[in-house]
Design a protein around this motif. Sequence first.
Motif, PDB file in Angstrom:
ATOM      1  N   ALA A  20      -7.254 128.871 107.791  1.00 11.21           N
ATOM      2  CA  ALA A  20      -6.989 129.215 109.193  1.00 11.21           C
ATOM      3  C   ALA A  20      -6.478 128.013 109.970  1.00 11.21           C
ATOM      4  CB  ALA A  20      -8.262 129.759 109.837  1.00 11.21           C
ATOM      5  N   VAL A  21      -7.065 126.844 109.701  1.00 14.44           N
ATOM      6  CA  VAL A  21      -6.620 125.623 110.376  1.00 14.44           C
ATOM      7  C   VAL A  21      -5.180 125.294 109.991  1.00 14.44           C
ATOM      8  CG1 VAL A  21      -6.952 123.131 110.512  1.00 14.44           C
ATOM      9  CG2 VAL A  21      -8.915 124.653 110.641  1.00 14.44           C
ATOM     10  N   LEU A  22      -4.883 125.407 108.681  1.00 18.31           N
ATOM     11  CA  LEU A  22      -3.521 125.108 108.225  1.00 18.31           C
ATOM     12  C   LEU A  22      -2.517 126.066 108.837  1.00 18.31           C
ATOM     13  CD1 LEU A  22      -4.137 124.337 104.447  1.00 18.31           C
ATOM     14  CD2 LEU A  22      -3.503 122.711 106.226  1.00 18.31           C
ATOM     15  N   ILE A  23      -2.847 127.341 108.868  1.00 21.55           N
ATOM     16  CA  ILE A  23      -1.939 128.323 109.453  1.00 21.55           C
ATOM     17  C   ILE A  23      -1.730 128.041 110.934  1.00 21.55           C
ATOM     18  CG2 ILE A  23      -1.685 130.761 110.056  1.00 21.55           C
ATOM     19  CD1 ILE A  23      -3.119 131.415 107.414  1.00 21.55           C
ATOM     20  N   THR A  24      -2.822 127.717 111.627  1.00 18.70           N
ATOM     21  CA  THR A  24      -2.719 127.410 113.055  1.00 18.70           C
ATOM     22  C   THR A  24      -1.830 126.196 113.293  1.00 18.70           C
ATOM     23  OG1 THR A  24      -4.928 128.322 113.473  1.00 18.70           O
ATOM     24  CG2 THR A  24      -4.025 126.817 115.133  1.00 18.70           C
ATOM     25  N   LEU A  25      -2.013 125.152 112.475  1.00 23.05           N
ATOM     26  CA  LEU A  25      -1.201 123.953 112.632  1.00 23.05           C
ATOM     27  C   LEU A  25       0.265 124.236 112.364  1.00 23.05           C
ATOM     28  CD1 LEU A  25      -3.488 121.268 110.954  1.00 23.05           C
ATOM     29  CD2 LEU A  25      -2.901 121.419 113.366  1.00 23.05           C
ATOM     30  N   ASN A  26       0.547 125.125 111.427  1.00 23.06           N
ATOM     31  CA  ASN A  26       1.926 125.418 111.085  1.00 23.06           C
ATOM     32  C   ASN A  26       2.587 126.397 112.041  1.00 23.06           C
ATOM     33  OD1 ASN A  26       3.080 124.230 108.407  1.00 23.06           O
ATOM     34  ND2 ASN A  26       0.903 124.516 108.040  1.00 23.06           N
ATOM     35  N   LEU A  27       1.813 127.052 112.872  1.00 23.88           N
ATOM     36  CA  LEU A  27       2.384 127.998 113.839  1.00 23.88           C
ATOM     37  C   LEU A  27       2.297 127.478 115.265  1.00 23.88           C
ATOM     38  CD1 LEU A  27       0.982 131.402 112.483  1.00 23.88           C
ATOM     39  CD2 LEU A  27       3.291 130.505 112.241  1.00 23.88           C
ATOM     40  N   ARG A  28       1.877 126.231 115.431  1.00 19.21           N
ATOM     41  CA  ARG A  28       1.650 125.715 116.778  1.00 19.21           C
ATOM     42  C   ARG A  28       2.934 125.730 117.601  1.00 19.21           C
ATOM     43  NH1 ARG A  28      -0.012 119.725 114.585  1.00 19.21           N
ATOM     44  NH2 ARG A  28       1.402 119.812 112.819  1.00 19.21           N
ATOM     45  N   VAL A  29       2.767 126.098 118.829  1.00 22.87           N
ATOM     46  CA  VAL A  29       3.788 126.193 119.875  1.00 22.87           C
ATOM     47  C   VAL A  29       4.988 127.061 119.489  1.00 22.87           C
ATOM     48  CG1 VAL A  29       3.131 123.950 120.818  1.00 22.87           C
ATOM     49  CG2 VAL A  29       5.062 124.062 119.266  1.00 22.87           C
ATOM     50  N   GLU A  30       4.864 127.881 118.468  1.00 22.56           N
ATOM     51  CA  GLU A  30       5.939 128.827 118.169  1.00 22.56           C
ATOM     52  C   GLU A  30       5.839 130.011 119.121  1.00 22.56           C
ATOM     53  OE1 GLU A  30       7.066 130.239 114.398  1.00 22.56           O
ATOM     54  OE2 GLU A  30       6.637 128.366 113.344  1.00 22.56           O
ATOM     55  N   GLU A  31       6.964 130.396 119.672  1.00 22.70           N
ATOM     56  CA  GLU A  31       7.008 131.539 120.564  1.00 22.70           C
ATOM     57  C   GLU A  31       7.518 132.757 119.815  1.00 22.70           C
ATOM     58  OE1 GLU A  31       9.506 130.420 123.761  1.00 22.70           O
ATOM     59  OE2 GLU A  31       8.149 128.866 124.526  1.00 22.70           O
ATOM     60  N   PRO A  32       7.101 133.950 120.208  1.00 22.16           N
ATOM     61  CA  PRO A  32       7.607 135.166 119.558  1.00 22.16           C
ATOM     62  C   PRO A  32       9.127 135.253 119.678  1.00 22.16           C
ATOM     63  CG  PRO A  32       5.722 135.658 120.967  1.00 22.16           C
ATOM     64  CD  PRO A  32       6.111 134.249 121.264  1.00 22.16           C
ATOM     65  N   LEU A  33       9.778 135.727 118.620  1.00 17.07           N
ATOM     66  CA  LEU A  33      11.224 135.853 118.642  1.00 17.07           C
ATOM     67  C   LEU A  33      11.640 137.075 119.449  1.00 17.07           C
ATOM     68  CD1 LEU A  33      12.045 135.108 114.890  1.00 17.07           C
ATOM     69  CD2 LEU A  33      12.308 133.569 116.826  1.00 17.07           C
ATOM     70  N   PRO A  34      12.721 136.954 120.219  1.00 17.65           N
ATOM     71  CA  PRO A  34      13.216 138.127 120.958  1.00 17.65           C
ATOM     72  C   PRO A  34      13.697 139.208 119.990  1.00 17.65           C
ATOM     73  CG  PRO A  34      14.781 136.313 121.094  1.00 17.65           C
ATOM     74  CD  PRO A  34      13.551 135.763 120.462  1.00 17.65           C
ATOM     75  N   ALA A  35      13.662 140.431 120.434  1.00 20.06           N
ATOM     76  CA  ALA A  35      14.009 141.555 119.562  1.00 20.06           C
ATOM     77  C   ALA A  35      15.499 141.621 119.267  1.00 20.06           C
ATOM     78  CB  ALA A  35      13.546 142.865 120.201  1.00 20.06           C
ATOM     79  N   ALA A  36      16.323 141.096 120.137  1.00 23.58           N
ATOM     80  CA  ALA A  36      17.780 141.199 119.956  1.00 23.58           C
ATOM     81  C   ALA A  36      18.445 139.875 120.285  1.00 23.58           C
ATOM     82  CB  ALA A  36      18.338 142.303 120.833  1.00 23.58           C
ATOM     83  N   GLU A  37      19.685 139.749 119.845  1.00 26.06           N
ATOM     84  CA  GLU A  37      20.470 138.553 120.134  1.00 26.06           C
ATOM     85  C   GLU A  37      20.810 138.492 121.611  1.00 26.06           C
ATOM     86  OE1 GLU A  37      21.493 135.467 120.215  1.00 26.06           O
ATOM     87  OE2 GLU A  37      22.128 135.621 118.111  1.00 26.06           O
ATOM     88  N   THR A  38      20.678 137.293 122.175  1.00 28.23           N
ATOM     89  CA  THR A  38      20.981 137.107 123.596  1.00 28.23           C
ATOM     90  C   THR A  38      22.110 136.113 123.825  1.00 28.23           C
ATOM     91  OG1 THR A  38      19.285 135.379 123.744  1.00 28.23           O
ATOM     92  CG2 THR A  38      18.603 137.630 124.257  1.00 28.23           C
ATOM     93  N   LEU A  39      22.559 135.434 122.764  1.00 25.67           N
ATOM     94  CA  LEU A  39      23.578 134.408 122.915  1.00 25.67           C
ATOM     95  C   LEU A  39      24.960 135.020 123.086  1.00 25.67           C
ATOM     96  CD1 LEU A  39      24.312 131.355 122.770  1.00 25.67           C
ATOM     97  CD2 LEU A  39      24.647 131.689 120.305  1.00 25.67           C
TER      98      LEU A  39
END
Length: 426
Positions: A20-39
């Motif tokens: 759990a600690v390793l997973i948390t460290l590897n996902l830190r400050v990641e934000e959910p990806l938007p559902a569609a392209e916005t660029l």
Amino acid sequence: MKRILWTLSSVLAALGIAAAVLITLNLRVEEPLPAAETLQSTPVLVQRGEYLARVGNCMACHTTQGGAPFAGGRGIETPFGVVHSSNLTPDRVQGIGSWTSAEFWRAMHHGRSKDGRLLYPAFPYPNYTQVTREDSDAIFAYLQSVPAAPDANRAHALRFPYNTQAALTVWRALFFAPGTPPTEPTQTAEYNRGAYLVNGLGHCTACHTPRNALGATTDAKAFTGGLIPVQNWYAPALNAAHEAGVKEWRTDDVVALLKTGVAPQGSVLGPMAEVVFRSTQYLSDADARAMAVYLQGLPQQGRKAPATVAAPPASAMARGGKVYEQQCAQCHGDRGQGEPGAFPALAGNRAITLADPTNLVRVVLQGGYLPATAGNPRPHGMPPFQQTLSDEEVAAVTTFVRNSWGNQAPGVGTIEVYRARERRGM
């Protein structure tokens, strides 16, 4: 029996907590990806992305010799096996044609692929994590504009356990955290731009910083020089005047070195010649100057008091002098003075007297070739001598040039020449 069950439960609980600690460290400050392209891509954005991709030298790793640009497949040798670069063209099956700009940003910033896999740091996301989202989007827009290539991605050839996501999870927890562009409030905008380019897209610390046994670098040793794993070239310290520091140079000379590969004080060879050829020669004048200003502002290493260097045996100097006279003096001069604009001086040349003689030996064996650049389109080169000189002769002549015309450095042994021939670490 109860004790065994209690012990087993404790071990499983500890493993669960560690996971759990390793997973948390590897996902830190990641934000959910938007559902569609916005660029929204534009010609201006694509052009900017092309420039930034050159600054990051992306094509060098993601293009095989004679292959389609950015189609991947180049093998990058590491101490743990071979990592093959991926297809970055807009092919929807093999490339990144089905990716969104947010997924590309996650790869750059977090080192995670579209499908969630952790990426190997042979892709220098420990540096690219400092790249801004705006610049990442520009690079993505450019890559989406290049011709699609259906070249299949090659599987990595890494040894166990380095070929597992579990091992990579541990490595990242120990050595990687998402970053932001470095900014020094007390410094000029030019300096901070240089810091951004050098530490981010330029990923200069990837070579000019020593790596530990697990292949990681640390900020504490940034720019202090290191042997490039497997390649067996020494990337000299950028914060030391006796190696490759440029603090005392004219800024214009640093710019010239970045853009042409040649400056009055020295020239580039080996892997750095490729960097200049593929990347830094295309820097804008402003960005080249910004990088120069930053490199000149690096805190300098204090040089240790030089140890007494024992004079090489007279027999080695005599043999080396004879080889030099026969093979080298015509270009580099009887007294190692060289010829300005053509052949570098060896007298007083800090690249000759580096504590680690790897580069000098490699140049004698394999030749030395400056990059062909817009500012130096037809550079002179040095032919290879690996088929002409024996290990003993190479050791003798390199010892001779390291200890002549005021130069002073430890002699070179035949074992060091042998290792260089075999591409082994020194």
